[in-house]
Each structure stands twice: as structure tokens, then as C-alpha cells.
Design a protein around this motif. Structure first.
Motif, PDB file in Angstrom:
ATOM      1  N   HIS A 150       0.820  -1.431  -0.285  1.00 26.45           N
ATOM      2  CA  HIS A 150      -0.119  -0.104  -0.128  1.00 26.45           C
ATOM      3  C   HIS A 150       0.890   1.294   0.174  1.00 26.45           C
ATOM      4  O   HIS A 150       0.614   2.419  -0.167  1.00 26.45           O
ATOM      5  N   LYS A 151       2.086   1.394   0.317  1.00 26.01           N
ATOM      6  CA  LYS A 151       3.141   2.437   0.497  1.00 26.01           C
ATOM      7  C   LYS A 151       3.449   3.263  -0.705  1.00 26.01           C
ATOM      8  O   LYS A 151       2.246   5.104   0.137  1.00 26.01           O
ATOM      9  N   PRO A 152       2.935   2.856  -2.307  1.00 24.24           N
ATOM     10  CA  PRO A 152       3.025   4.221  -2.986  1.00 24.24           C
ATOM     11  C   PRO A 152       1.412   5.284  -3.192  1.00 24.24           C
ATOM     12  O   PRO A 152       1.515   6.287  -3.377  1.00 24.24           O
ATOM     13  N   GLY A 208       6.667   7.002   6.054  1.00 26.15           N
ATOM     14  CA  GLY A 208       5.701   6.493   4.768  1.00 26.15           C
ATOM     15  C   GLY A 208       4.899   4.888   5.947  1.00 26.15           C
ATOM     16  O   GLY A 208       4.078   5.030   5.676  1.00 26.15           O
ATOM     17  N   SER A 209       4.735   6.066   7.144  1.00 29.27           N
ATOM     18  CA  SER A 209       3.769   5.860   7.689  1.00 29.27           C
ATOM     19  C   SER A 209       3.282   7.209   9.397  1.00 29.27           C
ATOM     20  O   SER A 209       3.422   8.398   9.266  1.00 29.27           O
ATOM     21  N   VAL A 210       2.509   6.627  10.323  1.00 32.74           N
ATOM     22  CA  VAL A 210       2.401   7.341  11.174  1.00 32.74           C
ATOM     23  C   VAL A 210       1.623   8.361  11.587  1.00 32.74           C
ATOM     24  O   VAL A 210       0.635   9.066  12.253  1.00 32.74           O
ATOM     25  N   THR A 253      -0.629  -3.224  12.379  1.00 28.60           N
ATOM     26  CA  THR A 253      -0.665  -1.780  12.500  1.00 28.60           C
ATOM     27  C   THR A 253       0.767  -2.040  12.524  1.00 28.60           C
ATOM     28  O   THR A 253       1.305  -2.364  14.449  1.00 28.60           O
ATOM     29  N   GLY A 254       1.789  -1.152  11.839  1.00 26.34           N
ATOM     30  CA  GLY A 254       3.025  -1.019  12.297  1.00 26.34           C
ATOM     31  C   GLY A 254       2.939   0.506  12.270  1.00 26.34           C
ATOM     32  O   GLY A 254       3.320   0.980  13.815  1.00 26.34           O
ATOM     33  N   GLY A 255       2.768   2.186  11.622  1.00 32.14           N
ATOM     34  CA  GLY A 255       2.829   2.809  12.436  1.00 32.14           C
ATOM     35  C   GLY A 255       1.606   2.747  11.791  1.00 32.14           C
ATOM     36  O   GLY A 255       0.743   4.277  12.453  1.00 32.14           O
ATOM     37  N   GLY A 256       0.354   2.053  11.349  1.00 29.37           N
ATOM     38  CA  GLY A 256      -1.211   2.694  11.440  1.00 29.37           C
ATOM     39  C   GLY A 256      -1.278   2.730   9.591  1.00 29.37           C
ATOM     40  O   GLY A 256      -2.657   3.033  10.264  1.00 29.37           O
ATOM     41  N   SER A 257      -0.981   2.895   8.742  1.00 28.39           N
ATOM     42  CA  SER A 257      -1.029   3.913   7.954  1.00 28.39           C
ATOM     43  C   SER A 257      -2.262   2.230   7.304  1.00 28.39           C
ATOM     44  O   SER A 257      -3.190   3.219   6.854  1.00 28.39           O
ATOM     45  N   ASN A 258      -1.648   1.807   7.083  1.00 30.43           N
ATOM     46  CA  ASN A 258      -2.971   0.197   5.852  1.00 30.43           C
ATOM     47  C   ASN A 258      -3.874   0.140   6.758  1.00 30.43           C
ATOM     48  O   ASN A 258      -5.391   0.188   6.186  1.00 30.43           O
ATOM     49  N   PHE A 259      -4.019   0.231   7.746  1.00 30.09           N
ATOM     50  CA  PHE A 259      -4.839   0.188   8.502  1.00 30.09           C
ATOM     51  C   PHE A 259      -6.337   0.955   8.765  1.00 30.09           C
ATOM     52  O   PHE A 259      -7.014   1.101   8.795  1.00 30.09           O
TER      53      PHE A 259
END
Ligand SMILES: *Cc1c(COP(=O)(O)O)cnc(C)c1O
Length: 455
Positions: free
Chosen positions: A113-115, A230-232, A265-271
Motif C-alpha cells: 500500500h505504500k505508493p 511512510g506511516s504514522v 499495525t506498524g505505524g498504522g497507515s494501512n489499517f
């Protein structure tokens, strides 16, 4: 035989044209980031050395929607709208009456999902005259996404990759370099932070917190260089809401309404990207799904961290963020889900969690790989190690439905494929993957060094 529908697709013309900001729909706003020196809320000028004004504005916007620029939509269309799948074969393998759907983000250029956020971040930076973006990467997903995005708008990309991943995932580096980025192992000799860490331990495995410090240190020293995360941050979560907006349309086409939404959840962005548009519907009373975050047992910021102001990086260069944190100098075990090895959680998700609008659980990695293999053998996709946490939780729920006979509708984000993570699968299949219990002491110790913030 009635043909089963496996895929729910959207036309290119149905691609969302706005990102969704959940903040105005919440009963209260999240606490603001604080300047690490003055402990006052940060203003736009404090962030200007690192981010372009358009992203700073998105970080604090009170608008419910932000239009997606045409130049960004044009790149999104290379892989978006992404497919939503009904996991009929997984359901059959489990013998569950639950209906399981997964939104697949592995079709993107980076395989995750990162792009969705890398592209707009590169676009706004290029438009503001910036020439170089620096960043950190763990497993390599974010670095790959940013490398691709920088190539779209003619930016130079410099990536600090967490040492453990740099050593263990050489082909991720090759992809980043193919997209035109330069990649260094973190900690590196190129920064003060890196040199300090290497003096303590020449073989330092690194961490996301250290790599962030290095990338921020370099960006802060040059006007034409900015930093990308990339997140958070709020603007990252905002960009990811294309996932949930599409999934809402697709689930409606499937004629289902979710009872449970599960994400890793890592930093939460895809979630957040998947869940927030559904949470909007929930807050408006149009549906009532339970929303559940799943994190690794070895890096459980929501379930075992403190809710406190902390630095986003190890060296303490970033603003203080009010978030669930394990402490900025917590170094997680080198588990295979590199993208989930971050000490903190997005302040916005932390706030939503504190408001009681979602729940969280932690899962150990062997259960995740059990789930991954079950999923791969039935659905034909080898998942990235990160979303296997969500899959493990889906399978637990589906088996509970089997026992109770409940026909729950479960929705999850399969936020990336695992084609560059086969060393992890190799360890699992060879019986070498273990679950290391983390002692209470190891969790407690970094929390004694949280920055002191009054009030
Ligand atoms: C980066 C990454 C994650 C973790 O980041 P979030 O911001 O929590 O989504 C999860 N899965 C994949 C595939 C990733 O690349």
C-alpha cells in the motif's frame, strides 16, 4: 453450478478523487505534536525544513475531504482501483460460515500500500522545488515505494535501510536502486546519529527509529532536501484512505456489510486507510463494524505501550507525538515483519483507540506464518509478513464462527505480497522460526526514558 464471484473490481472512473480526513468526525481532536525544545504545539514553520507546505496543511487540516491532484490520480491509475477478493477458498479450507474479504494492495509498483502516500508526497515536494527526498526503510517496502514515486516526478531519493533488513533482504535494495534510489545501511557513517550508534556497536542491527534520525538529520541540513515518512503522520493516513473508500464501493457491489474489520499495525497507515472510511460510516450510524488492529507480540505499542508524548525517532530530532509508544529507544527483536518493528503508533490511531472506537490485539509470529501458509495454499497469494498478523486474527475469528455457526462478514487489508520475504518463509518452513517472549523488564525500561512533558 453457480459460479462464485471471487473479485470485486471497480472501473478506473470509480477511483476516489478525494482523500478522507476523519478528524472532524471524531468527538474530540487528537492532542497536537509538541516542539521538542519549547514543548509548545509545533507550528507550520517548525515543520517547513522537512515537509512542503501542502503536506503540512494536510497534516493539520480541519476539512473532511482533500482533493487528489490530477497528476497523482494519473499515477494511481497504474494499479488503482485495487481488487477486493472474497476468500471463498480460504473459507472452505477453514470450514467456516464466515464470509472473508480482503482488499489486495500487492498489485502496486512496490507490492504494498505504500505508493498510495509515496506518490502524493513526491508530487507535492517536486512542485515546491525540492530536489531530493531522504527517508528510512525497514523491510524495504517504503523505500521501494518512495524510490518509484521520486522517479515519477524527477526527484533524487536517498534511503537509510535498517541494518538487519539491509543484510537480510538484499533484493529489496536492488529494486530501490532499479527505481533510481541510493541506499545505505543504517546506522551509517554519514550522520552523527549513525556514527554514535556504530561506536556503541559496529554490527548494530539498526531500528526504524535510528534510520529516521539519520534521514531527518540529513534533510534538516539542506534547503533543497526534504524528508518523507511512510506511516504514522496524519497526512500519510489521509492518503491511504483510498483503500477504504474503494473497499466500501466494492463491498456494496458484493452485497455485504462488514461485522469486523481487521488490519495489521506498524505505524498504522494501512489499517487506518482501510478502517477510517468505514469508521465514518459507523459514526454516522450507517453500519456497525467492530474494528480491530493486530500487532506483533514482540513490538506491541497499542497493547503494552504507554499513551504518552514521545519522539518519533531514536535521537529525539522529531516533534513529540502523543501516541502509544514502547519508548523511542526500544529496539525490537529482528522479527520478519520488518514493517511492524516501530516503537510508536500513529497519534491519530492512538487517539481513536483511546476514544474506544477500535480494539487491539497482539499475535506471535509463528501463528502468523501458520495463517500465511493456509492463506497462500487456498488463495494463491504469498502474503508479506506484516499482513499475516491480520490474517491470523481473521482465521481465529473465522474458526470461532465455525464453532458458533455465526455468518460474520470479515474484511481485511492484504496490504502487500511477500515475494521479497522468502527468507522468512524459508525459516518458517525449515522449523527455524521461534517466538521469543519479551520480558516485562525489557518493555518497562525504555518507558523510564520518555521525555518529561508537564500536564
Ligand atoms: C510498511 C508496511 C506495514 C506497516 O506500516 P503501516 O503504516 O502500519 O501500514 C504493513 N504492511 C506492509 C506490507 C508494509 O509495507
Amino acid at each position: 453450478m453457480v459460479a462464485k464471484q471471487h473479485k470485486f473490481l471497480l472501473e478506473e472512473s470509480e477511483l476516489p478523487t478525494r482523500w478522507y480526513n476523519i478528524v472532524p468526525d471524531l468527538p474530540s481532536a487528537p492532542p497536537p505534536p509538541l516542539h521538542p525544545g519549547t514543548l509548545q504545539p509545533v507550528g507550520p514553520d517548525d515543520l517547513a525544513p522537512l515537509f512542503p507546505m501542502e503536506l503540512i496543511a494536510q497534516e493539520v487540516t480541519g476539512d473532511s475531504y482533500v482533493d487528489i491532484p490530477d497528476e497523482v490520480l494519473d499515477v494511481y491509475r497504474l494499479w488503482r482501483p485495487s481488487p477486493l477478493y472474497r476468500a471463498h477458498r480460504l473459507e472452505e479450507a477453514l470450514g467456516t460460515p464466515a464470509r472473508i474479504y480482503y482488499k489486495y494492495e500487492g498489485v502496486s509498483p512496490a507490492g504494498s500500500h505504500k505508493p498510495n502516500t509515496a506518490v502524493p508526497q513526491a508530487y507535492y515536494n517536486a512542485r515546491s522545488g525540492v530536489r531530493t527526498l531522504t527517508t528510512e526503510t525497514g523491510a524495504g517496502q517504503w523505500g521501494t515505494a518512495l524510490a518509484f514515486a521520486c522517479a515519477q516526478y524527477g526527484l533524487e531519493c536517498k534511503v537509510w535501510q535498517v541494518g538487519a533488513s539491509y543484510d537480510g533482504k538484499p533484493y529489496r535494495r536492488s529494486v530501490m536502486e532499479t527505481f533510481g534510489a541510493s541506499v545505505v545501511r543504517s546506522p551509517s557513517e554519514l550522520t552523527e546519529t549513525g556514527r554514535k550508534m556504530l561506536a556503541e556497536d559496529p554490527e548494530h542491527p539498526g531500528s526504524l527509529g535510528i534510520a529516521i534520525s539519520e534521514a531527518v538529520e540529513v534533510a534538516a541540513q539542506d534547503d533543497a532536501t526534504h524528508y518523507a515518512l511512510g506511516s504514522v503522520l496524519n497526512h500519510v493516513l489521509l492518503h491511504q484512505t483510498v483503500i477504504g473508500e474503494e473497499a466500501l464501493l466494492q463491498l456494496a457491489k458484493a452485497g455485504d456489510v462488514p461485522d469486523l474489520i481487521v488490519g495489521c499495525t506498524g505505524g498504522g497507515s494501512n489499517f487506518a486507510g482501510l478502517a477510517f472510511p468505514f469508521l465514518r460510516e459507523k459514526l454516522a450510524g450507517r453500519m456497525d463494524p467492530l474494528i480491530r488492529a493486530v500487532e506483533p507480540a514482540s513490538c506491541p505499542s497499542l497493547t503494552r505501550g504507554a499513551y504518552a508524548y514521545d519522539y518519533g525517532d531514536t535521537a529525539g530530532f522529531t516533534p513529540l507525538l502523543k501516541m502509544h509508544t514502547l519508548g523511542h529507544d526500544f529496539v525490537p527483536d529482528p522479527i520478519h515483519a520488518g514493517g511492524l518493528r516501530y516503537h510508536g503508533m500513529s497519534p491519530l490511531i492512538s487517539h481513536v483507540y483511546e476514544l474506544g472506537l477500535m480494539e487491539a490485539m497482539a499475535v506471535a509470529q509463528t501463528e502468523c506464518f501458520d495463517a500465511a501458509v493456509t492463506f497462500a495454499r487456498s488463495e494463491g497469494i504469498v502474503p508479506a509478513p506484516e499482513p499475516t498478523h491480520a490474517l491470523a486474527a481473521c482465521i481465529r475469528e473465522a474458526l470461532a464462527c465455525k464453532a458458533s455457526g455465526e455468518e460474520k462478514v470479515i474484511l481485511t487489508a492484504l496490504c502487500g505480497h511477500g515475494h521479497f520475504d522468502m527468507a522468512a518463509y524459508d525459516a518458517y518452513l525449515g522449523g527455524r522460526l521461534v517466538d521469543e517472549a519479551v520480558s516485562d523488564e525489557r518493555f518497562a525500561d525504555p518507558l523510564t526514558r520518555l521525555p518529561q512533558v508537564g500536564g
